[in-house]
Design a protein around this motif. Sequence first.
Motif, PDB file in Angstrom:
ATOM      1  N   ALA A   1      29.684 -32.911  -3.359  1.00 15.34           N
ATOM      2  CA  ALA A   1      30.522 -33.111  -4.551  1.00 15.34           C
ATOM      3  C   ALA A   1      31.836 -32.357  -4.431  1.00 15.34           C
ATOM      4  O   ALA A   1      32.905 -32.884  -4.783  1.00 15.34           O
ATOM      5  CB  ALA A   1      29.766 -32.681  -5.805  1.00 15.34           C
ATOM      6  N   PHE A   2      31.793 -31.135  -3.919  1.00 17.03           N
ATOM      7  CA  PHE A   2      33.033 -30.362  -3.782  1.00 17.03           C
ATOM      8  C   PHE A   2      33.902 -30.872  -2.633  1.00 17.03           C
ATOM      9  O   PHE A   2      35.132 -30.815  -2.720  1.00 17.03           O
ATOM     10  CB  PHE A   2      32.741 -28.868  -3.664  1.00 17.03           C
ATOM     11  N   ALA A   3      33.299 -31.395  -1.581  1.00 15.43           N
ATOM     12  CA  ALA A   3      34.084 -32.008  -0.506  1.00 15.43           C
ATOM     13  C   ALA A   3      34.804 -33.244  -1.040  1.00 15.43           C
ATOM     14  O   ALA A   3      35.978 -33.489  -0.712  1.00 15.43           O
ATOM     15  CB  ALA A   3      33.180 -32.369   0.675  1.00 15.43           C
ATOM     16  N   GLU A   4      34.120 -33.993  -1.883  1.00 14.49           N
ATOM     17  CA  GLU A   4      34.729 -35.164  -2.516  1.00 14.49           C
ATOM     18  C   GLU A   4      35.912 -34.737  -3.400  1.00 14.49           C
ATOM     19  O   GLU A   4      36.966 -35.371  -3.393  1.00 14.49           O
ATOM     20  CB  GLU A   4      33.667 -35.867  -3.354  1.00 14.49           C
ATOM     21  N   LEU A   5      35.742 -33.660  -4.150  1.00 14.15           N
ATOM     22  CA  LEU A   5      36.822 -33.144  -4.998  1.00 14.15           C
ATOM     23  C   LEU A   5      38.022 -32.731  -4.149  1.00 14.15           C
ATOM     24  O   LEU A   5      39.169 -33.060  -4.476  1.00 14.15           O
ATOM     25  CB  LEU A   5      36.317 -31.966  -5.830  1.00 14.15           C
ATOM     26  N   ALA A   6      37.775 -32.045  -3.048  1.00 18.12           N
ATOM     27  CA  ALA A   6      38.860 -31.625  -2.164  1.00 18.12           C
ATOM     28  C   ALA A   6      39.589 -32.841  -1.577  1.00 18.12           C
ATOM     29  O   ALA A   6      40.825 -32.835  -1.467  1.00 18.12           O
ATOM     30  CB  ALA A   6      38.316 -30.737  -1.044  1.00 18.12           C
ATOM     31  N   ARG A   7      38.840 -33.885  -1.224  1.00 13.16           N
ATOM     32  CA  ARG A   7      39.478 -35.116  -0.711  1.00 13.16           C
ATOM     33  C   ARG A   7      40.372 -35.739  -1.789  1.00 13.16           C
ATOM     34  O   ARG A   7      41.464 -36.222  -1.491  1.00 13.16           O
ATOM     35  CB  ARG A   7      38.423 -36.126  -0.254  1.00 13.16           C
ATOM     36  N   ARG A   8      39.910 -35.712  -3.029  1.00 12.42           N
ATOM     37  CA  ARG A   8      40.724 -36.266  -4.123  1.00 12.42           C
ATOM     38  C   ARG A   8      42.020 -35.484  -4.292  1.00 12.42           C
ATOM     39  O   ARG A   8      43.087 -36.057  -4.512  1.00 12.42           O
ATOM     40  CB  ARG A   8      39.946 -36.265  -5.435  1.00 12.42           C
ATOM     41  N   HIS A   9      41.934 -34.157  -4.190  1.00  9.76           N
ATOM     42  CA  HIS A   9      43.146 -33.340  -4.308  1.00  9.76           C
ATOM     43  C   HIS A   9      44.097 -33.649  -3.162  1.00  9.76           C
ATOM     44  O   HIS A   9      45.306 -33.790  -3.377  1.00  9.76           O
ATOM     45  CB  HIS A   9      42.801 -31.859  -4.319  1.00  9.76           C
ATOM     46  N   GLY A  10      43.563 -33.762  -1.956  1.00 10.98           N
ATOM     47  CA  GLY A  10      44.391 -34.105  -0.801  1.00 10.98           C
ATOM     48  C   GLY A  10      45.035 -35.478  -0.947  1.00 10.98           C
ATOM     49  O   GLY A  10      46.217 -35.658  -0.639  1.00 10.98           O
ATOM     50  N   ALA A  11      44.258 -36.439  -1.446  1.00  9.72           N
ATOM     51  CA  ALA A  11      44.793 -37.792  -1.654  1.00  9.72           C
ATOM     52  C   ALA A  11      45.882 -37.778  -2.715  1.00  9.72           C
ATOM     53  O   ALA A  11      46.874 -38.497  -2.600  1.00  9.72           O
ATOM     54  CB  ALA A  11      43.668 -38.749  -2.051  1.00  9.72           C
ATOM     55  N   GLY A  12      45.717 -36.945  -3.732  1.00 10.35           N
ATOM     56  CA  GLY A  12      46.742 -36.827  -4.776  1.00 10.35           C
ATOM     57  C   GLY A  12      48.041 -36.283  -4.216  1.00 10.35           C
ATOM     58  O   GLY A  12      49.124 -36.794  -4.522  1.00 10.35           O
ATOM     59  N   LEU A  13      47.937 -35.274  -3.370  1.00 12.00           N
ATOM     60  CA  LEU A  13      49.141 -34.728  -2.743  1.00 12.00           C
ATOM     61  C   LEU A  13      49.803 -35.771  -1.856  1.00 12.00           C
ATOM     62  O   LEU A  13      51.030 -35.914  -1.847  1.00 12.00           O
ATOM     63  CB  LEU A  13      48.799 -33.482  -1.928  1.00 12.00           C
ATOM     64  N   GLU A  14      48.990 -36.501  -1.122  1.00  9.89           N
ATOM     65  CA  GLU A  14      49.529 -37.544  -0.244  1.00  9.89           C
ATOM     66  C   GLU A  14      50.208 -38.646  -1.060  1.00  9.89           C
ATOM     67  O   GLU A  14      51.293 -39.109  -0.716  1.00  9.89           O
ATOM     68  CB  GLU A  14      48.399 -38.132   0.601  1.00  9.89           C
ATOM     69  N   ARG A  15      49.572 -39.053  -2.147  1.00  6.90           N
ATOM     70  CA  ARG A  15      50.119 -40.112  -3.001  1.00  6.90           C
ATOM     71  C   ARG A  15      51.481 -39.718  -3.561  1.00  6.90           C
ATOM     72  O   ARG A  15      52.354 -40.551  -3.765  1.00  6.90           O
ATOM     73  CB  ARG A  15      49.147 -40.407  -4.146  1.00  6.90           C
ATOM     74  N   TYR A  16      51.670 -38.437  -3.816  1.00  4.35           N
ATOM     75  CA  TYR A  16      52.930 -37.957  -4.389  1.00  4.35           C
ATOM     76  C   TYR A  16      53.794 -37.256  -3.346  1.00  4.35           C
ATOM     77  O   TYR A  16      54.585 -36.372  -3.670  1.00  4.35           O
ATOM     78  CB  TYR A  16      52.651 -37.051  -5.603  1.00  4.35           C
ATOM     79  N   ASP A  17      53.635 -37.666  -2.106  1.00  4.95           N
ATOM     80  CA  ASP A  17      54.456 -37.166  -0.992  1.00  4.95           C
ATOM     81  C   ASP A  17      54.554 -35.650  -0.952  1.00  4.95           C
ATOM     82  O   ASP A  17      55.638 -35.086  -0.738  1.00  4.95           O
ATOM     83  CB  ASP A  17      55.872 -37.774  -1.044  1.00  4.95           C
ATOM     84  N   GLY A  18      53.431 -34.978  -1.188  1.00  4.32           N
ATOM     85  CA  GLY A  18      53.395 -33.530  -1.114  1.00  4.32           C
ATOM     86  C   GLY A  18      53.990 -32.811  -2.308  1.00  4.32           C
ATOM     87  O   GLY A  18      54.072 -31.586  -2.315  1.00  4.32           O
ATOM     88  N   GLN A  19      54.421 -33.553  -3.301  1.00  6.15           N
ATOM     89  CA  GLN A  19      54.988 -32.933  -4.503  1.00  6.15           C
ATOM     90  C   GLN A  19      53.834 -32.421  -5.366  1.00  6.15           C
ATOM     91  O   GLN A  19      53.233 -33.149  -6.145  1.00  6.15           O
ATOM     92  CB  GLN A  19      55.846 -33.929  -5.263  1.00  6.15           C
ATOM     93  N   ARG A  20      53.559 -31.156  -5.213  1.00  5.32           N
ATOM     94  CA  ARG A  20      52.404 -30.530  -5.862  1.00  5.32           C
ATOM     95  C   ARG A  20      52.427 -30.693  -7.386  1.00  5.32           C
ATOM     96  O   ARG A  20      51.417 -30.977  -8.001  1.00  5.32           O
ATOM     97  CB  ARG A  20      52.345 -29.061  -5.473  1.00  5.32           C
ATOM     98  N   ASP A  21      53.591 -30.504  -8.000  1.00  3.81           N
ATOM     99  CA  ASP A  21      53.669 -30.597  -9.456  1.00  3.81           C
ATOM    100  C   ASP A  21      53.318 -32.002  -9.944  1.00  3.81           C
ATOM    101  O   ASP A  21      52.623 -32.168 -10.954  1.00  3.81           O
ATOM    102  CB  ASP A  21      55.032 -30.147  -9.985  1.00  3.81           C
ATOM    103  N   ALA A  22      53.755 -33.029  -9.236  1.00  5.09           N
ATOM    104  CA  ALA A  22      53.429 -34.408  -9.629  1.00  5.09           C
ATOM    105  C   ALA A  22      51.940 -34.689  -9.434  1.00  5.09           C
ATOM    106  O   ALA A  22      51.306 -35.331 -10.276  1.00  5.09           O
ATOM    107  CB  ALA A  22      54.269 -35.398  -8.829  1.00  5.09           C
ATOM    108  N   ALA A  23      51.378 -34.186  -8.337  1.00  7.58           N
ATOM    109  CA  ALA A  23      49.942 -34.372  -8.089  1.00  7.58           C
ATOM    110  C   ALA A  23      49.114 -33.629  -9.145  1.00  7.58           C
ATOM    111  O   ALA A  23      48.103 -34.148  -9.627  1.00  7.58           O
ATOM    112  CB  ALA A  23      49.585 -33.889  -6.685  1.00  7.58           C
ATOM    113  N   GLN A  24      49.559 -32.431  -9.497  1.00  9.54           N
ATOM    114  CA  GLN A  24      48.851 -31.674 -10.534  1.00  9.54           C
ATOM    115  C   GLN A  24      48.926 -32.389 -11.880  1.00  9.54           C
ATOM    116  O   GLN A  24      47.933 -32.451 -12.608  1.00  9.54           O
ATOM    117  CB  GLN A  24      49.440 -30.265 -10.663  1.00  9.54           C
TER     118      GLN A  24
END
Length: 186
Positions: A65-88
Amino acid sequence: MGRVSQAQAEENRRRVVDTASRLFRERGTQVSVADLMKAAGLTHGAFYKQFDSKEALVDEATAHAFAELARRHGAGLERYDGQRDAAQRALVDTYLSAGHRDSPADGCPVAALATDIAREGGGPEARRVYAEGVADFADFLATDDQDGVARLCTLFGALVLSRATKGSPLSDEILAAAHTALTETG
Protein backbone atom coordinates in the motif's frame (compact mmCIF):
# COMPACT_ATOMS: atom_id res chain seq x y z
CA MET A 1 -5.36 -31.09 -8.93
CA GLY A 2 -1.71 -30.65 -9.93
CA ARG A 3 0.87 -28.27 -8.60
CA VAL A 4 0.88 -24.73 -9.91
CA SER A 5 3.88 -23.39 -11.80
CA GLN A 6 6.29 -21.03 -10.10
CA ALA A 7 5.00 -18.19 -12.30
CA GLN A 8 1.40 -18.97 -11.31
CA ALA A 9 2.38 -19.17 -7.63
CA GLU A 10 4.03 -15.73 -7.89
CA GLU A 11 0.95 -14.33 -9.62
CA ASN A 12 -1.29 -15.83 -6.92
CA ARG A 13 0.86 -14.25 -4.21
CA ARG A 14 0.70 -10.84 -5.92
CA ARG A 15 -3.07 -11.19 -6.19
CA VAL A 16 -3.39 -12.05 -2.49
CA VAL A 17 -1.15 -9.13 -1.44
CA ASP A 18 -3.03 -6.70 -3.67
CA THR A 19 -6.40 -7.98 -2.45
CA ALA A 20 -5.26 -7.83 1.18
CA SER A 21 -3.94 -4.31 0.73
CA ARG A 22 -7.32 -3.17 -0.57
CA LEU A 23 -9.41 -5.13 1.96
CA PHE A 24 -7.27 -4.04 4.92
CA ARG A 25 -7.69 -0.40 3.88
CA GLU A 26 -11.43 -0.88 3.41
CA ARG A 27 -12.34 -3.15 6.34
CA GLY A 28 -9.28 -3.34 8.59
CA THR A 29 -6.74 -6.06 9.28
CA GLN A 30 -9.33 -8.12 11.14
CA VAL A 31 -10.54 -9.45 7.75
CA SER A 32 -10.41 -13.22 8.02
CA VAL A 33 -8.02 -15.28 5.94
CA ALA A 34 -11.02 -17.16 4.52
CA ASP A 35 -12.72 -13.93 3.39
CA LEU A 36 -9.49 -12.55 2.00
CA MET A 37 -8.73 -15.68 -0.02
CA LYS A 38 -12.28 -15.82 -1.32
CA ALA A 39 -11.97 -12.20 -2.48
CA ALA A 40 -8.69 -13.12 -4.20
CA GLY A 41 -10.39 -16.07 -5.90
CA LEU A 42 -8.20 -18.66 -4.20
CA THR A 43 -8.71 -21.39 -1.64
CA HIS A 44 -8.16 -20.93 2.07
CA GLY A 45 -5.49 -23.63 1.98
CA ALA A 46 -3.52 -21.75 -0.67
CA PHE A 47 -2.84 -19.00 1.87
CA TYR A 48 -0.54 -21.21 3.93
CA LYS A 49 1.45 -22.17 0.85
CA GLN A 50 2.24 -18.49 0.32
CA PHE A 51 2.51 -16.94 3.80
CA ASP A 52 3.82 -18.05 7.19
CA SER A 53 1.07 -16.18 9.02
CA LYS A 54 -1.56 -13.51 8.66
CA GLU A 55 0.86 -11.11 10.37
CA ALA A 56 3.33 -11.72 7.53
CA LEU A 57 0.61 -10.86 5.02
CA VAL A 58 -0.30 -7.69 6.93
CA ASP A 59 3.37 -6.70 6.80
CA GLU A 60 3.57 -7.30 3.05
CA ALA A 61 0.20 -5.71 2.28
CA THR A 62 1.18 -2.60 4.27
CA ALA A 63 4.42 -2.31 2.32
CA HIS A 64 2.45 -2.79 -0.91
CA ALA A 65 0.00 0.00 0.00
CA PHE A 66 2.80 2.44 0.82
CA ALA A 67 4.73 1.54 -2.35
CA GLU A 68 1.55 2.31 -4.28
CA LEU A 69 1.27 5.67 -2.48
CA ALA A 70 4.89 6.51 -3.33
CA ARG A 71 4.24 5.65 -7.01
CA ARG A 72 1.24 7.99 -6.99
CA HIS A 73 3.36 10.82 -5.59
CA GLY A 74 6.02 10.18 -8.22
CA ALA A 75 3.39 10.10 -10.98
CA GLY A 76 1.98 13.39 -9.68
CA LEU A 77 5.38 15.03 -9.88
CA GLU A 78 5.87 13.65 -13.37
CA ARG A 79 2.42 14.82 -14.49
CA TYR A 80 3.27 18.35 -13.35
CA ASP A 81 6.78 18.34 -14.82
CA GLY A 82 8.44 18.27 -11.41
CA GLN A 83 6.52 21.29 -10.15
CA ARG A 84 6.12 20.17 -6.56
CA ASP A 85 3.58 22.85 -5.60
CA ALA A 86 1.26 21.88 -8.48
CA ALA A 87 1.58 18.18 -7.64
CA GLN A 88 0.88 18.90 -3.98
CA ARG A 89 -2.17 20.99 -4.86
CA ALA A 90 -3.53 18.19 -7.05
CA LEU A 91 -2.91 15.71 -4.24
CA VAL A 92 -4.76 17.89 -1.72
CA ASP A 93 -7.66 18.27 -4.18
CA THR A 94 -7.90 14.50 -4.63
CA TYR A 95 -7.21 13.57 -1.01
CA LEU A 96 -9.91 15.85 0.34
CA SER A 97 -12.55 14.73 -2.14
CA ALA A 98 -15.79 12.84 -1.61
CA GLY A 99 -14.43 10.17 -3.96
CA HIS A 100 -11.44 9.48 -1.73
CA ARG A 101 -13.60 9.61 1.38
CA ASP A 102 -15.99 7.06 -0.12
CA SER A 103 -13.35 4.66 -1.50
CA PRO A 104 -10.99 3.64 1.30
CA ALA A 105 -9.92 0.43 -0.48
CA ASP A 106 -8.19 2.51 -3.14
CA GLY A 107 -7.18 5.28 -0.78
CA CYS A 108 -4.40 6.41 1.44
CA PRO A 109 -2.92 3.77 3.75
CA VAL A 110 -2.00 6.44 6.30
CA ALA A 111 -5.66 7.05 7.15
CA ALA A 112 -7.00 3.59 6.41
CA LEU A 113 -4.47 1.56 8.41
CA ALA A 114 -3.65 3.87 11.34
CA THR A 115 -5.96 2.30 13.89
CA ASP A 116 -5.05 -1.26 12.95
CA ILE A 117 -1.33 -0.55 13.03
CA ALA A 118 -1.71 1.21 16.40
CA ARG A 119 -3.54 -1.85 17.73
CA GLU A 120 -0.80 -4.09 16.35
CA GLY A 121 -2.77 -5.34 13.35
CA GLY A 122 0.57 -6.34 11.89
CA GLY A 123 3.99 -7.10 13.25
CA PRO A 124 7.00 -4.89 13.85
CA GLU A 125 7.64 -4.82 10.09
CA ALA A 126 4.19 -3.31 9.40
CA ARG A 127 4.81 -0.67 12.08
CA ARG A 128 8.22 0.16 10.58
CA VAL A 129 6.83 0.39 7.04
CA TYR A 130 3.92 2.50 8.28
CA ALA A 131 6.23 4.94 10.09
CA GLU A 132 8.50 5.25 7.06
CA GLY A 133 5.50 5.75 4.79
CA VAL A 134 4.14 8.50 7.02
CA ALA A 135 7.54 10.22 7.09
CA ASP A 136 7.87 9.99 3.29
CA PHE A 137 4.36 11.37 2.80
CA ALA A 138 5.11 14.26 5.17
CA ASP A 139 8.33 15.01 3.26
CA PHE A 140 6.35 15.10 0.01
CA LEU A 141 3.86 17.56 1.54
CA ALA A 142 6.38 20.01 3.01
CA THR A 143 6.44 23.50 1.51
CA ASP A 144 8.44 26.63 2.20
CA ASP A 145 5.53 27.91 4.32
CA GLN A 146 4.06 24.75 5.86
CA ASP A 147 5.53 21.80 7.71
CA GLY A 148 4.80 18.48 6.00
CA VAL A 149 3.87 16.71 9.23
CA ALA A 150 1.30 19.39 10.06
CA ARG A 151 -0.10 19.24 6.52
CA LEU A 152 -0.33 15.43 6.69
CA CYS A 153 -2.08 15.62 10.07
CA THR A 154 -4.62 18.00 8.55
CA LEU A 155 -5.21 15.70 5.58
CA PHE A 156 -5.38 12.60 7.74
CA GLY A 157 -7.62 14.10 10.39
CA ALA A 158 -10.01 15.56 7.85
CA LEU A 159 -10.29 12.30 5.94
CA VAL A 160 -10.89 10.20 9.05
CA LEU A 161 -13.46 12.64 10.45
CA SER A 162 -15.23 12.97 7.10
CA ARG A 163 -15.47 9.17 6.84
CA ALA A 164 -16.84 8.96 10.36
CA THR A 165 -19.49 11.61 9.61
CA LYS A 166 -20.28 10.43 6.07
CA GLY A 167 -23.92 11.02 5.21
CA SER A 168 -24.15 14.21 7.21
CA PRO A 169 -23.47 17.75 5.95
CA LEU A 170 -20.57 17.93 8.40
CA SER A 171 -18.61 15.38 6.35
CA ASP A 172 -18.35 17.66 3.32
CA GLU A 173 -17.78 20.68 5.56
CA ILE A 174 -14.77 18.98 7.15
CA LEU A 175 -13.25 18.25 3.75
CA ALA A 176 -13.83 21.83 2.56
CA ALA A 177 -12.41 23.40 5.73
CA ALA A 178 -9.24 21.29 5.56
CA HIS A 179 -8.88 22.07 1.85
CA THR A 180 -9.10 25.80 2.55
CA ALA A 181 -6.59 25.53 5.39
CA LEU A 182 -4.08 23.77 3.16
CA THR A 183 -4.50 25.79 -0.01
CA GLU A 184 -5.21 29.37 0.89
CA THR A 185 -2.27 31.68 0.42
CA GLY A 186 -1.06 34.70 2.29
